[in-house]
Scaffold this motif. Structure first.
Motif, PDB file in Angstrom:
ATOM      1  N   PRO A 165      62.868 -56.700  12.988  1.00 41.81           N
ATOM      2  CA  PRO A 165      60.846 -56.859  13.082  1.00 41.81           C
ATOM      3  C   PRO A 165      60.841 -56.432  12.001  1.00 41.81           C
ATOM      4  O   PRO A 165      61.350 -55.909  11.089  1.00 41.81           O
TER       5      PRO A 165
ATOM      6  N   TRP B 256      68.039 -44.645   6.121  1.00 46.22           N
ATOM      7  CA  TRP B 256      68.380 -43.750   6.851  1.00 46.22           C
ATOM      8  C   TRP B 256      68.846 -43.105   7.530  1.00 46.22           C
ATOM      9  O   TRP B 256      69.689 -44.251   8.390  1.00 46.22           O
TER      10      TRP B 256
ATOM     11  N   LEU C 276      57.780 -53.837   9.983  1.00 47.06           N
ATOM     12  CA  LEU C 276      56.418 -52.865   9.926  1.00 47.06           C
ATOM     13  C   LEU C 276      55.442 -53.492   9.986  1.00 47.06           C
ATOM     14  O   LEU C 276      55.899 -54.662   9.378  1.00 47.06           O
TER      15      LEU C 276
ATOM     16  N   ASP D 286      56.688 -44.529  10.277  1.00 49.00           N
ATOM     17  CA  ASP D 286      57.165 -45.355   9.209  1.00 49.00           C
ATOM     18  C   ASP D 286      58.552 -45.832  10.629  1.00 49.00           C
ATOM     19  O   ASP D 286      58.598 -46.893  10.974  1.00 49.00           O
TER      20      ASP D 286
ATOM     21  N   VAL E  64      63.537 -54.597   9.037  1.00 50.56           N
ATOM     22  CA  VAL E  64      64.030 -52.925   9.768  1.00 50.56           C
ATOM     23  C   VAL E  64      65.189 -53.497  10.486  1.00 50.56           C
ATOM     24  O   VAL E  64      64.842 -54.525  11.122  1.00 50.56           O
ATOM     25  N   SER E  65      66.066 -52.800  10.449  1.00 58.12           N
ATOM     26  CA  SER E  65      67.672 -53.126  10.618  1.00 58.12           C
ATOM     27  C   SER E  65      68.007 -51.864  10.678  1.00 58.12           C
ATOM     28  O   SER E  65      68.198 -50.949  10.482  1.00 58.12           O
ATOM     29  N   LEU E  66      69.143 -51.239  12.388  1.00 55.32           N
ATOM     30  CA  LEU E  66      69.727 -50.568  12.457  1.00 55.32           C
ATOM     31  C   LEU E  66      71.325 -51.351  12.317  1.00 55.32           C
ATOM     32  O   LEU E  66      71.848 -52.067  13.065  1.00 55.32           O
TER      33      LEU E  66
ATOM     34  N   LEU F 255      69.706 -46.160   9.764  1.00 59.60           N
ATOM     35  CA  LEU F 255      68.668 -46.717   9.963  1.00 59.60           C
ATOM     36  C   LEU F 255      67.527 -47.687   8.607  1.00 59.60           C
ATOM     37  O   LEU F 255      67.509 -47.258   7.985  1.00 59.60           O
TER      38      LEU F 255
ATOM     39  N   ILE G 218      70.506 -41.827  11.096  1.00 60.23           N
ATOM     40  CA  ILE G 218      69.595 -41.463  12.662  1.00 60.23           C
ATOM     41  C   ILE G 218      70.884 -41.465  13.432  1.00 60.23           C
ATOM     42  O   ILE G 218      72.159 -41.426  13.293  1.00 60.23           O
TER      43      ILE G 218
ATOM     44  N   ILE H  12      65.092 -49.737   6.180  1.00 65.19           N
ATOM     45  CA  ILE H  12      64.090 -49.432   6.006  1.00 65.19           C
ATOM     46  C   ILE H  12      63.759 -50.753   5.143  1.00 65.19           C
ATOM     47  O   ILE H  12      63.588 -49.682   4.141  1.00 65.19           O
TER      48      ILE H  12
ATOM     49  N   THR I  98      58.489 -45.702  14.081  1.00 64.38           N
ATOM     50  CA  THR I  98      58.548 -46.613  14.711  1.00 64.38           C
ATOM     51  C   THR I  98      59.501 -48.081  14.692  1.00 64.38           C
ATOM     52  O   THR I  98      59.565 -49.173  15.755  1.00 64.38           O
ATOM     53  N   ALA I  99      60.206 -47.945  13.875  1.00 65.75           N
ATOM     54  CA  ALA I  99      60.792 -48.974  13.002  1.00 65.75           C
ATOM     55  C   ALA I  99      61.924 -48.413  14.359  1.00 65.75           C
ATOM     56  O   ALA I  99      62.232 -50.266  14.447  1.00 65.75           O
ATOM     57  N   LEU I 100      62.362 -47.167  14.768  1.00 69.07           N
ATOM     58  CA  LEU I 100      63.719 -47.107  15.485  1.00 69.07           C
ATOM     59  C   LEU I 100      62.753 -47.964  16.579  1.00 69.07           C
ATOM     60  O   LEU I 100      63.359 -48.137  17.822  1.00 69.07           O
TER      61      LEU I 100
ATOM     62  N   LEU J 267      58.348 -58.729  20.936  1.00 70.03           N
ATOM     63  CA  LEU J 267      58.698 -59.301  19.960  1.00 70.03           C
ATOM     64  C   LEU J 267      59.409 -60.696  19.874  1.00 70.03           C
ATOM     65  O   LEU J 267      59.097 -61.650  19.209  1.00 70.03           O
TER      66      LEU J 267
ATOM     67  N   ARG K 116      57.719 -54.709   5.742  1.00 69.70           N
ATOM     68  CA  ARG K 116      58.949 -54.075   5.673  1.00 69.70           C
ATOM     69  C   ARG K 116      60.148 -54.547   7.175  1.00 69.70           C
ATOM     70  O   ARG K 116      59.817 -54.497   7.582  1.00 69.70           O
TER      71      ARG K 116
ATOM     72  N   ALA L 214      61.312 -50.624  17.651  1.00 71.25           N
ATOM     73  CA  ALA L 214      60.991 -51.468  17.167  1.00 71.25           C
ATOM     74  C   ALA L 214      62.530 -52.502  18.064  1.00 71.25           C
ATOM     75  O   ALA L 214      62.621 -53.125  18.360  1.00 71.25           O
ATOM     76  N   LEU L 215      63.796 -51.409  17.436  1.00 71.06           N
ATOM     77  CA  LEU L 215      65.053 -52.188  17.469  1.00 71.06           C
ATOM     78  C   LEU L 215      65.838 -51.567  18.392  1.00 71.06           C
ATOM     79  O   LEU L 215      66.291 -52.634  19.521  1.00 71.06           O
TER      80      LEU L 215
END
Lengths: 153, 492, 536
Positions: A20, A42, A22, B460, A28-30, A35, A44, A37, B463-465, B477, A26, B467-468
């Motif tokens: 995904p 970050w 933003l 932001d 994003v991944s986990l 996290l 988390i 971005i 929001t990113a979290l 998505l 950018r 999405a995941l």
């Protein structure tokens, strides 16, 4: 768009793209406790409870609720059409004052609830027909819909 | 190693304090016994206990107030002693008598002492007669017909208190004497409603008072020791939120005077065990006796941290007939400790209590975290919303505040709304940071209760979290074909 | 597949001059499109704002999935008609992603003459629905129209492919199990009422949406009945009493969210499978197309250079490279999809026509879609060629183009004249999508040639009368024809008349084709064709 995030009083629309990404592009991944971005990481921690998401980020705890886009607009519009009496705090129904189907006026007492040794009388938010969703003796969590007033038309 | 005349101790309590007490019980080599209510699920206290008996009752609170059932459980488990913790039956003299009558050691002061200090009026009279400072006041019983007139003589501002009350309930501040009679009538009806006792007394109200209390240990034979003071001025509706030791308000001289007064009161009543003498402190050194709590207090850890004394261990030792551990001049203090109470409540919604599952609980390393729940269990509405205490120690107050901010930032508690974010904002407040506190400060800083809106960076990230991890968002998505996603927001 | 080796010098003066010329044209295209999309009379903007309506482009942005492309079709339709007062013919059509699905979006623009339907509007709508049928694309209708522009009814009502065809097409879409979602955001009056009625799903906005065969004024005139817009055809009546609409919405945003939810919940349909690989951008910079195309359309250029700036990795497998060299044939990939390309490098001779015919059949058997890059003035004329059978060879090519089962895509890159247009899959030959480049021309023959032919005819006529054609007279014949052809042969005219599905900036062609091919695969591909008779 993929719905809205309610963060306290703030509503943030979700307009992500596949990735995904933003809205600014950018990626994003986990992974485990991080996290990522767009390359910035970050620390988390999070836990999901249905549509509620609890997040520990930046030394703060955030409580988010994901709102489906249609539900969001229905709620925005429903200001007038259906009035829901929600529990202001967790507790127990002490007794019902009004009855199912009763024609009530704004301000009429509907039921008495008790929480933490405090008894509170809940009143009708508007004129209309009462629908009750709880019985005497029943326990509930904060925000639970206890009754609904539907305007007569 | 202490010699104990009892081989086991039943903790008649729950939550964080039950676990904390059992930890010391076990450390002392005694058998750890517990009573519990099923609504609490699996708790740290149950994990520590060697044996647990389940209580029943109309409500969970009623179960812990059922003295007979508790004593029966104690006998069934062969308990040699009962430790009542705080709240529930800890200051119930009748229960203490019943325990002793059953041949079980009562970890606490003598029932007569509980009676004496439990009645606000008699406690105050006892203390005043022995020359300790009390606020100018009027006890209604002394001259009921002229109560209001005597009250006027005390002068405004004054405080109306129900004599059977405690924990801040039923108290009313009167600044305008014209409203005095009305306020007296309201206070009386509340006293009757909450405590079954409409008797009142009135005392001078100190504006912007600071709440200073002193920890004492008494050997039950007239000997007593103080373990310095704690300040608990950060309160909301008379419920403590943050406590610290020592108080930033006192210089050494004042400290000596207040702590010595407390020790003197404990000696005067032949106090046995651990207790706390509470004072109201006004600027300029005036201080008045407020009440004595004949039990272990919630905030005892901050005293433990600056003195190195395990207060529960001392309670057990004294109950076993041992002398006090050290002479007053042999007791040192070091550094500064702060405790915050973690409540399941929503500050942004008027601090209403909250419930929910404990989805994730990660205590911060490097701090003391006394909790009554574990990950996977639920916070429910049946008991008091205080679910944990977080305590830190630093070389001085600034270091302790910094350590607490760090600990709160690292504390992860997800699934139920708490006051954790609020506590960080509170401790960062300039007045709190400078030690300029009084019991009305939190009410003045009502704006701190609202959660500040999140920054765009935070939005932001959240929001990113979303999405995941939120399936509906991920599915929306994923549904977009890859080729089109690669083209992005292209237009011809 | 090997990479094309480019032979042009990007540093040459010629390249630079071409590039400057075509960049200017591309900028002109961008400005014309911007104006057609956004310039609206202040009065109309204010009216929309007063009614609480979103602008059409805002509705589109809310409807589309974020971060996805939108291929708009026929942006400049009616650009040369009605004095330029009906930009885009008052309609928006295009292919986008809604709820993960490829859909055709067709919207009335209420800021253009109240969304009224002109003859070009009807043609644009019919074309959009034809595309939806041929490619099995679900359709989203955003309905907000004042109805037909009555003064011109003879040009949009009675004929076979006039307004009735819209409703016939809707019915056929439904018959083919291709869903349509109508969002009623304004009035749907008379014929327009049938759009939501013939859509499988319809959403209607409370307050501004209304559906009725006759509005309050017409009803009063017809029967004397006095009734409000809302009572006659508003959201609540139609969604709870008549059943003409399905979902009442409290706002436009709500309506769009509902439509998106409907589309996202439709069962996904399997697409046709063709040979696909991972996509790769061209090895050469697509912007070099500006320098490759000539300033004068009569100047020849090598289509391989064009292919190198469109195809994945600039890779191209050329078929029969030494035979029929005026038609370049071969395989390439565009956004990963394998396609068979036919591209003109000169006039069509018999050999080129035969090669093209053979190649079309190969692609048909191979299930490979066909891409026609047109730069064709026609077939070769002359005695030797006629004796060689060029007419029947051209016919074979036309037979093959007409009968092919695989999807066809056409881009008029420069010129599309005469029978060359037919052999190279011009408008009449059912390409799924046909685009023009801005300098492209289309006509029965080039302007010069037409002028020469007509002048020649006049000279022969004079000769029979024993007279000569004077220079001034010749000029008087030539000039108007040159002007007329220049005007009507231009891409701006073609696109205004909807002879194409839009003008593309050459650099945008690769993405447009990627989207188009992907859309086309929503329809089944018939088995390889049984062709008509090839005159041998």
């Amino acid at each position: 768009m993929q719905g809205y995030l309610r963060i306290g009083e703030t509503i943030a629309p979700l307009a992500l793209s596949k990735g995904p990404r933003l809205a600014d592009g950018r990626l994003v991944s986990l992974e485990a406790d991080w996290l990522d971005i767009g390359g910035e990481r970050w620390p988390i921690a999070y836990a999901r409870d249905g549509d509620r998401l609890w997040v520990h980020l930046g030394g703060q705890i955030h409580e988010l609720a994901w709102v489906d886009p249609v539900a969001f607009h229905e709620a925005a519009a429903a200001g007038g059409s259906n009035n829901i009496v929600a529990a202001p705090m967790p507790g127990v129904v002490v007794r019902l004052i009004a009855s199912e189907g009763q024609d009530v006026a704004e301000g009429d007492p509907l039921l008495v609830i008790e929480s933490m040794k405090l008894e509170t009388t809940l009143r009708a938010p508007a004129d209309g027909i009462l629908a009750l969703h709880v019985a005497a003796g029943q326990g509930f969590d904060r925000g639970a819909p206890l009754a609904t007033i539907t305007p007569k038309d | 190693m202490t010699d104990y005349p009892f081989g086991s101790v039943l903790v008649a309590n729950r939550g964080e304090i039950a676990a904390r007490i059992l930890r010391t019980v076990k450390a002392e080599g005694l058998r750890a016994l517990l009573v519990a209510h099923p609504v609490d699920g699996w708790t740290p206290a149950m994990a520590l206990a060697d044996e647990t008996v389940m209580l029943e009752g109309d409500t969970p609170v009623a179960a812990f107030l059922d003295g007979a059932a508790i004593i029966a459980a104690a006998k069934a488990m062969g308990a040699g002693a009962i430790h009542p913790g705080y709240g529930f039956l800890s200051e119930n003299a009748a229960f203490a008598r019943a325990v002793e009558a059953a041949g079980i050691v009562w970890i606490g002061p003598a029932p007569e002492t509980i009676d004496l200090m439990g009645d606000k009026i008699s406690a105050r009279r006892f203390v005043a007669e022995r020359g300790f400072p009390v606020a100018p006041s009027v006890i209604e019983e002394d001259d009921p017909g002229n109560f209001a007139a005597h009250a006027r003589a005390v002068g405004a501002p004054l405080l109306i208190k129900p004599s059977a009350g405690g924990g801040g309930k039923g108290m009313r501040i009167v600044r305008d004497l014209d409203t005095l009679e009305e306020e007296i009538a309201t206070a009386r009806s509340e006293g009757e409603r909450y405590f079954g006792d409409g008797r009142l007394f009135i005392e001078r109200y100190v504006e912007n008072p600071r709440h200073i209390e002193v920890q004492v240990l008494g050997d039950g034979k007239g000997g007593a020791l103080h373990l310095f003071e704690r300040e608990c001025s950060l309160q909301r509706r008379f419920q403590k939120i943050v406590e610290e030791a020592p108080s930033p308000a006192l210089d050494e001289t004042e400290r000596q005077r207040i702590c010595e007064a407390a020790a003197g009161i404990a000696r005067a009543c032949d106090y046995r065990g651990a207790g706390t003498v509470e004072f109201i402190y006004g600027g300029g050194g005036e201080f008045y006796f407020l009440e004595m709590n004949t039990r272990l207090q919630v905030e005892h850890p901050v005293t433990e941290m600056i003195t190195g004394v395990d207060l529960v261990e001392q309670q057990l030792a004294i109950a076993a007939g041992n002398p006090l551990p050290v002479a007053q001049d042999g007791l040192m203090r070091a550094g500064h400790a702060i405790e915050v109470r973690i409540y399941a409540e929503d500050p942004a919604a008027g601090f209403t209590p909250t419930t929910g599952p404990v989805l994730r609980l990660v205590p911060p390393a490097g701090a003391r975290f006394d909790a009554g729940l574990i990950e996977g269990e639920r916070v429910h509405a049946a008991f008091d919303p205080m679910i944990a205490k977080l305590i830190v120690h630093g070389a001085d107050r600034a270091a302790a505040l910094a350590a607490m901010d760090g600990a709160l930032a690292r504390l992860t508690l997800l699934g139920v709304t708490t006051n954790i974010n609020y506590l960080r904002r509170l401790l960062a407040d300039p007045d709190v940071a400078a030690g300029r506190m009084h019991t009305g400060l939190i009410a003045e800083k009502a704006g701190l209760a609202a959660e500040p809106p999140p920054s765009t960076e935070t939005i932001d990230a959240l929001t990113a979290l979303a999405a995941l991890v939120i399936p509906d968002v991920g599915a929306a998505l994923d549904a977009v074909p890859d080729r089109h996603a690669a083209m992005g927001r292209w237009r011809n | 597949m090997r990479r094309i080796i480019s032979r042009i010098s990007t540093a040459s003066a010629d390249f630079a001059a071409n590039a400057a010329h075509h960049r200017a044209i591309a900028a002109d295209l961008a400005e014309r499109q911007r104006s057609a999309r956004d310039d609206r009379p202040e009065r109309d903007r204010e009216r929309l704002a007063r009614q609480g309506k979103m602008r059409l482009r805002e509705r589109l942005d809310a409807l589309l999935d974020p971060g996805t492309p939108f291929l708009e079709l026929s942006t400049l339709a009616a650009g040369r008609a009605y004095g330029g007062e009906v930009p885009g013919a008052g309609q928006l059509t295009g292919i986008g992603i809604v709820g993960g699905r490829e859909v055709m979006i067709r919207a009335d623009d209420p800021a253009v003459k109240g969304g009224a339907w002109y003859p070009h509007s009807v043609k644009k709508i019919v074309r959009a629905l034809d595309i939806a049928i041929e490619n099995r694309l679900p359709v989203v209708h955003l309905c907000d129209s004042a109805g037909g522009f009555l003064p011109l009814q003879a040009d949009f009502f009675p004929d076979r492919y006039h307004a009735g065809r819209i409703f016939r097409n809707q019915s056929i879409l439904s018959k083919l199990a291709v869903p349509q979602v109508a969002i009623v955001m304004g009035h749907c009056t008379a014929g327009g009422a049938y759009i939501p009625a013939l859509s499988d799903y319809s959403v209607i906005v409370r307050g501004t949406g209304a559906v009725f065969l006759g509005g309050p004024p017409l009803v009063k005139a017809a029967t004397g009945e006095v009734v409000s817009v809302d009572e006659l055809g508003g959201a609540d009546m139609h969604t709870s009493v008549s059943g003409v609409a399905d979902y009442p919405a409290a706002s436009e945003a709500h309506a769009i969210a509902l439509a998106r939810e409907v589309l996202a919940s439709l069962a996904p349909r399997p697409k046709s499978r063709i040979d696909e690989a991972a996509a790769e951008p061209p090895a050469y910079d697509p912007e070099e197309l500006y320098g490759i195309l000539p300033r004068d359309p009569r100047t020849q250029f090598d289509m391989r250079e064009v292919i190198a700036r469109i195809a994945d990795g600039s890779r191209f497998h050329e078929y029969q490279p030494a035979f029929g060299t005026t038609l370049v044939c071969g395989f390439a990939r565009i956004w990963g999809y394998k396609v068979g390309i036919l591209a003109n490098n000169g006039v069509l001779f018999s050999e080129s026509a035969l090669k093209g015919t053979h190649f079309i059949q190969l692609c048909d058997k191979d299930r490979t879609p066909l891409l026609f890059l047109q730069n064709i003035t026609g077939f070769m004329v002359g005695r030797d060629y006629e004796r060689g059978g060029i007419t029947k060879d051209g016919a074979k090519m036309i037979m093959a183009v007409s009968g092919a089962s695989v999807p066809k895509f056409t881009v008029n890159a420069n010129a599309s004249y005469g029978a060359g247009t037919y052999g190279m899959a011009g408008r009449a030959f059912d390409s799924r999508f046909l685009f023009s480049w801005p300098q492209a021309q289309v006509g029965v023959m080039g302007a010069e040639q037409a002028a020469n032919v007509l002048t020649e005819v006049k000279m022969r006529q004079r000769a029979r009368e024993d007279r000569k054609l004077g220079e001034a007279e010749a000029a008087a014949i030539r000039e108007p024809i040159l002007a007329e052809y220049a005007d009507k042969a231009s891409a701006w005219h073609a696109t205004s008349e909807l002879w194409d599905d839009g003008i593309l900036d050459p650099v945008a062609t690769r993405n447009a084709l990627g989207i188009a091919i992907s859309a086309a695969l929503n329809a089944p591909i018939d088995d390889p064709a049984h062709y008509g008779v090839f005159r041998m």
